[in-house]
Write a protein that holds these residues in place. Sequence first.
Motif: not given
Length: 253
Positions: A18-23, A28-34, A187-194, A222-229
């Motif tokens: 949960a420290g970056s990217g999709i996580g 945040i998306a789940f928190a926004n959903a209550g 997806t834009e994230s830190e995965a490649l750099a990591a 955020e686009e991926i997070a929406d579908w996880i929710v």
Amino acid sequence: MNVPDNRFTDKTVIVTGAGSGIGRATAIAFANAGAHVLGVGRREAALLETAREHPSVATFVADICADGAPEAVIEEAARWWGRVDVLVNNAGAAAIVPLGDVTGARITELFALNVTAPSLLARAALPYLREVRGSIVNVSSTFGHRPLPGGSHYAASKSAIEMLTRSWALELAGDDVRVNAVAPGPTESEALAAAGLPDEVVEKIKQDEAAQIPLGRRGTPEEIADWIVHLADPASTWLTGQILTVDGGLELT
């Protein structure tokens, strides 16, 4: 007018990585959903940045591959809120390692994070998920079902997650515990750099990936997070065992 999203009010969601990217976007998306959200990761500073985005996100610093860590994660959520409704197995690592360079240690390390840790987290969460008829959402990759030359063991680890998703869905259907997965494309994230790649190589990979995607760009967390929710939504009562590919059409090429 913005309509309040209360789909997950009073429910507890665990998000690994949960420290970056999709996580981060997913927490945040789940928190926004209550939801009450426990964001899990190895980097305390990064987790605190996520938590600052929403007051309903709590943090727990853990290396989920460590002995006893999966159980500790679940116990922490239960200690805070007394229940676990959703487990999002997002933490993972990408690895571009050609076959000629691969080592047994690297394979073991990759599968420990991408396959074994999510399995042990799911096992530890299961008593709570059964009690509330909760759900598991695993994060795979478009390369879980698409070859990746030079990254075969990463692709194999994500293929394993997809088969675990389908198998758990059947195994747990009698308990009304749903198991699904989202398979993001680039997806834009830190995965490649990591993964330890130089900046210029990372940028070249990003440009090449965008050129291959029919919709012409990499995705956003955020686009991926929406579908996880959506997959975890309690209203999705008849959806289980599915792998939803969200990749801008890359799978079609």
